[in-house]
Design an enzyme around this catalytic site. Structure first.
Site, PDB file in Angstrom:
ATOM      1  N   ASP A  31       0.854  -1.198   0.000  1.00 19.96           N
ATOM      2  CA  ASP A  31       0.000   0.000   0.000  1.00 19.96           C
ATOM      3  C   ASP A  31       0.887   1.245   0.000  1.00 19.96           C
ATOM      4  O   ASP A  31       2.034   1.213   0.459  1.00 19.96           O
ATOM      5  CB  ASP A  31      -0.930   0.019   1.222  1.00 19.96           C
ATOM      6  CG  ASP A  31      -2.199   0.822   0.972  1.00 19.96           C
ATOM      7  OD1 ASP A  31      -3.264   0.202   0.771  1.00 19.96           O
ATOM      8  OD2 ASP A  31      -2.121   2.076   0.945  1.00 19.96           O
ATOM      9  N   ASP A  59       3.965   2.149  -4.250  1.00 16.78           N
ATOM     10  CA  ASP A  59       3.073   2.924  -5.117  1.00 16.78           C
ATOM     11  C   ASP A  59       2.920   2.106  -6.396  1.00 16.78           C
ATOM     12  O   ASP A  59       3.857   2.007  -7.199  1.00 16.78           O
ATOM     13  CB  ASP A  59       3.699   4.297  -5.406  1.00 16.78           C
ATOM     14  CG  ASP A  59       2.804   5.152  -6.302  1.00 16.78           C
ATOM     15  OD1 ASP A  59       1.878   4.593  -6.935  1.00 16.78           O
ATOM     16  OD2 ASP A  59       3.041   6.372  -6.382  1.00 16.78           O
ATOM     17  N   VAL A  60       1.734   1.519  -6.583  1.00 19.31           N
ATOM     18  CA  VAL A  60       1.565   0.593  -7.717  1.00 19.31           C
ATOM     19  C   VAL A  60       1.678   1.279  -9.074  1.00 19.31           C
ATOM     20  O   VAL A  60       1.850   0.605 -10.090  1.00 19.31           O
ATOM     21  CB  VAL A  60       0.217  -0.176  -7.653  1.00 19.31           C
ATOM     22  CG1 VAL A  60       0.167  -1.111  -6.464  1.00 19.31           C
ATOM     23  CG2 VAL A  60      -0.978   0.779  -7.682  1.00 19.31           C
ATOM     24  N   ASN A 102      -5.485  -4.909  -6.489  1.00 15.70           N
ATOM     25  CA  ASN A 102      -6.711  -4.325  -5.944  1.00 15.70           C
ATOM     26  C   ASN A 102      -6.636  -2.812  -5.723  1.00 15.70           C
ATOM     27  O   ASN A 102      -7.666  -2.146  -5.693  1.00 15.70           O
ATOM     28  CB  ASN A 102      -7.017  -5.051  -4.614  1.00 15.70           C
ATOM     29  CG  ASN A 102      -8.039  -4.340  -3.789  1.00 15.70           C
ATOM     30  OD1 ASN A 102      -9.235  -4.409  -4.069  1.00 15.70           O
ATOM     31  ND2 ASN A 102      -7.574  -3.611  -2.772  1.00 15.70           N
ATOM     32  N   TYR A 146     -12.524   7.130 -13.606  1.00 14.22           N
ATOM     33  CA  TYR A 146     -12.825   5.840 -12.973  1.00 14.22           C
ATOM     34  C   TYR A 146     -13.461   4.906 -13.992  1.00 14.22           C
ATOM     35  O   TYR A 146     -13.067   3.746 -14.136  1.00 14.22           O
ATOM     36  CB  TYR A 146     -13.780   6.074 -11.791  1.00 14.22           C
ATOM     37  CG  TYR A 146     -13.890   4.893 -10.848  1.00 14.22           C
ATOM     38  CD1 TYR A 146     -12.852   4.573  -9.991  1.00 14.22           C
ATOM     39  CD2 TYR A 146     -15.031   4.093 -10.820  1.00 14.22           C
ATOM     40  CE1 TYR A 146     -12.945   3.488  -9.110  1.00 14.22           C
ATOM     41  CE2 TYR A 146     -15.138   3.017  -9.956  1.00 14.22           C
ATOM     42  CZ  TYR A 146     -14.094   2.718  -9.100  1.00 14.22           C
ATOM     43  OH  TYR A 146     -14.186   1.647  -8.241  1.00 14.22           O
ATOM     44  N   LYS A 172     -11.640   1.467 -15.220  1.00 10.64           N
ATOM     45  CA  LYS A 172     -12.227   0.199 -14.783  1.00 10.64           C
ATOM     46  C   LYS A 172     -12.640  -0.654 -15.985  1.00 10.64           C
ATOM     47  O   LYS A 172     -12.534  -1.876 -15.945  1.00 10.64           O
ATOM     48  CB  LYS A 172     -13.396   0.441 -13.825  1.00 10.64           C
ATOM     49  CG  LYS A 172     -12.930   1.022 -12.487  1.00 10.64           C
ATOM     50  CD  LYS A 172     -11.942   0.094 -11.780  1.00 10.64           C
ATOM     51  CE  LYS A 172     -11.459   0.607 -10.456  1.00 10.64           C
ATOM     52  NZ  LYS A 172     -10.555  -0.300  -9.759  1.00 10.64           N
TER      53      LYS A 172
HETATM   54  N1  NAD Z   1     -15.798   0.673  -2.354  1.00 14.56           N
HETATM   55  C1  NAD Z   1     -16.521   0.482  -3.430  1.00 14.56           C
HETATM   56  O1  NAD Z   1     -17.744   0.781  -3.433  1.00 14.56           O
HETATM   57  C2  NAD Z   1     -15.895  -0.124  -4.662  1.00 14.56           C
HETATM   58  C3  NAD Z   1     -16.735  -0.571  -5.691  1.00 14.56           C
HETATM   59  C4  NAD Z   1     -16.170  -1.130  -6.828  1.00 14.56           C
HETATM   60  C5  NAD Z   1     -14.802  -1.264  -6.926  1.00 14.56           C
HETATM   61  N2  NAD Z   1     -13.989  -0.819  -5.921  1.00 14.56           N
HETATM   62  C6  NAD Z   1     -12.544  -0.981  -6.089  1.00 14.56           C
HETATM   63  O2  NAD Z   1     -12.017  -1.676  -4.981  1.00 14.56           O
HETATM   64  C7  NAD Z   1     -10.616  -1.400  -4.880  1.00 14.56           C
HETATM   65  C8  NAD Z   1     -10.270  -1.102  -3.433  1.00 14.56           C
HETATM   66  O3  NAD Z   1     -10.875   0.118  -3.049  1.00 14.56           O
HETATM   67  P1  NAD Z   1     -11.655   0.303  -1.672  1.00 14.56           P
HETATM   68  O4  NAD Z   1     -13.060   0.573  -2.003  1.00 14.56           O
HETATM   69  O5  NAD Z   1     -11.306  -0.765  -0.738  1.00 14.56           O
HETATM   70  O6  NAD Z   1     -11.049   1.733  -1.211  1.00 14.56           O
HETATM   71  P2  NAD Z   1     -10.051   2.111  -0.036  1.00 14.56           P
HETATM   72  O7  NAD Z   1      -9.707   3.538  -0.271  1.00 14.56           O
HETATM   73  O8  NAD Z   1     -10.649   1.755   1.276  1.00 14.56           O
HETATM   74  O9  NAD Z   1      -8.792   1.180  -0.304  1.00 14.56           O
HETATM   75  C9  NAD Z   1      -7.921   1.404  -1.396  1.00 14.56           C
HETATM   76  C10 NAD Z   1      -6.485   1.190  -0.931  1.00 14.56           C
HETATM   77  O10 NAD Z   1      -5.624   1.439  -2.068  1.00 14.56           O
HETATM   78  C11 NAD Z   1      -4.511   2.200  -1.583  1.00 14.56           C
HETATM   79  N3  NAD Z   1      -3.870   2.939  -2.682  1.00 14.56           N
HETATM   80  C12 NAD Z   1      -4.269   4.095  -3.266  1.00 14.56           C
HETATM   81  N4  NAD Z   1      -3.366   4.501  -4.175  1.00 14.56           N
HETATM   82  C13 NAD Z   1      -2.368   3.572  -4.172  1.00 14.56           C
HETATM   83  C14 NAD Z   1      -1.156   3.440  -4.889  1.00 14.56           C
HETATM   84  N5  NAD Z   1      -0.757   4.368  -5.782  1.00 14.56           N
HETATM   85  N6  NAD Z   1      -0.381   2.357  -4.651  1.00 14.56           N
HETATM   86  C15 NAD Z   1      -0.752   1.433  -3.705  1.00 14.56           C
HETATM   87  N7  NAD Z   1      -1.871   1.522  -2.986  1.00 14.56           N
HETATM   88  C16 NAD Z   1      -2.687   2.570  -3.230  1.00 14.56           C
HETATM   89  C17 NAD Z   1      -5.104   3.105  -0.536  1.00 14.56           C
HETATM   90  O11 NAD Z   1      -4.110   3.623   0.357  1.00 14.56           O
HETATM   91  C18 NAD Z   1      -6.081   2.166   0.166  1.00 14.56           C
HETATM   92  O12 NAD Z   1      -5.480   1.490   1.245  1.00 14.56           O
HETATM   93  C19 NAD Z   1     -10.349  -0.245  -5.832  1.00 14.56           C
HETATM   94  O13 NAD Z   1      -9.757  -0.743  -7.020  1.00 14.56           O
HETATM   95  C20 NAD Z   1     -11.735   0.295  -6.117  1.00 14.56           C
HETATM   96  O14 NAD Z   1     -11.813   0.943  -7.358  1.00 14.56           O
HETATM   97  C21 NAD Z   1     -14.513  -0.253  -4.790  1.00 14.56           C
END
Ligand code: NAD
Length: 287
Positions: A37, A63-64, A90, A157, A161
């Site tokens: 992360d 940083d991915v 993810n 987004y 996606k």
């Molecule tokens: N929450 C929703 O409703 C939802 C719905 C569909 C898809 N998603 C997808 O789920 C995935 C996880 O998101 P989430 O909802 O758990 O949000 P979140 O913000 O709780 O978690 C995302 C994590 O990614 C980390 N991150 C951000 N930029 C980064 C980088 N450059 N390198 C490494 N880590 C990084 C953040 O620090 C965080 O810990 C994402 O791909 C998001 O698009 C979420």
């Protein structure tokens, strides 16, 4: 993949939300887990929480969007655990709102960097390692329902996606054609209660000027979730992690956690083959 005990999982975006939910489930399955992360404080907190549950976890600040960081992540993983069996690409950010031409270049670069390049770097780095191992493995790329629907208000987004779904479908075919032991899934959830609404907390400093990415404080974030929970089905990260593990066990490619979106997907696909122009009406998925 049906056996998880002592296997190695690498999860990006593991310090929060869905990634943390998957990491927790990996620990409960007896896996060794690499947490990647970009948010250092949250990463260390996640490591402590999972270690307290008895997890063998390695946090790697990553940083991915940077190829070098992902290479280092793979090196650390192999140094510490010697293999990779489950890779969850993810990490993701909500990006910015506004029309295609109004979103700042830095906002485009941020969303494409994390949501798309992050997955590309993960695959370019880890797939060769996983293939060389010649053992069973599974890759889960997190997209979204935004990746299988015709519209989303956050254009960066929406676009990224869709790209993750395309990338995953391509990966699935390529690995199947090679009769590889590595299987693939693409995760397309609807609303999940996480910190996604405040993704801008991780917006790089140099990108902040001119950004239209939402900046919510904790109260505003809670209020937004209260509204969403009233209007829509909102899952917990643990529920999503359950779906991910079922899909990995069953070698299921599409992971659709919110069936209420399916009619809109069907309508969109039918519209394409009937050569209808895209609908401009607002999509509704209320409960
Ligand atoms: N929450 C929703 O409703 C939802 C719905 C569909 C898809 N998603 C997808 O789920 C995935 C996880 O998101 P989430 O909802 O758990 O949000 P979140 O913000 O709780 O978690 C995302 C994590 O990614 C980390 N991150 C951000 N930029 C980064 C980088 N450059 N390198 C490494 N880590 C990084 C953040 O620090 C965080 O810990 C994402 O791909 C998001 O698009 C979420």
């Amino acid at each position: 993949m049906r056996e998880f005990k002592d296997k190695v999982a690498v999860i990006t975006g593991a310090a929060s939300g869905i990634g943390l939910g998957i990491a927790g489930r990996c620990v409960r399955e007896g896996m060794r887990v690499v947490l990647a992360d970009v948010e250092e404080g949250a990463l260390n907190k996640a490591q402590k929480e999972l270690a307290a549950l008895g997890g063998n976890v390695l946090p790697v600040l990553t940083d991915v969007s940077k190829a070098g960081d992902v290479t280092r992540l793979a090196e650390k993983t192999l140094e510490c655990f010697g293999a990779v069996h489950l890779l969850c690409n993810n990490a993701g950010v909500s990006g910015a709102e506004g029309s295609i031409w109004e979103v700042s270049l830095a906002d485009w670069e941020w969303a494409v960097g994390v949501n798309l390049w992050g997955v590309i770097h993960g695959l370019r780095t880890f797939v060769p390692i996983m293939l060389d191992q010649k053992t069973e493995g599974h890759i889960v790329n997190t997209a979204s329902t935004a990746g299988i629907l015709p519209y989303h208000p956050g254009v960066t987004y929406h676009v990224t996606k869709h790209a993750v779904v395309a990338l995953s479908e391509n990966l699935y075919r390529t690995l199947a054609q090679q009769e590889a032991k590595i299987k693939t899934s693409v995760l397309c959830p609807g609303f999940v209660k996480t910190r996604i609404l405040s993704s801008a907390r991780n917006l790089p400093e140099e990108s902040r000027a001119g950004s239209t990415a939402g900046q919510l404080n904790v109260e505003a974030e809670e209020a937004a979730w209260a509204f969403l929970e009233k209007e829509f089905k909102v899952l917990t990260p643990d529920q999503v992690a359950d779906s991910v593990f079922s899909a990995v066990r069953e070698e299921k490619f599409y992971i659709l956690t919110h069936p209420e979106f399916n009619d809109a997907v069907k309508k969109w696909m039918e519209g394409i083959i009937q050569e209808k122009n895209p609908e401009t009406a607002r999509l509704s998925f209320r409960k």
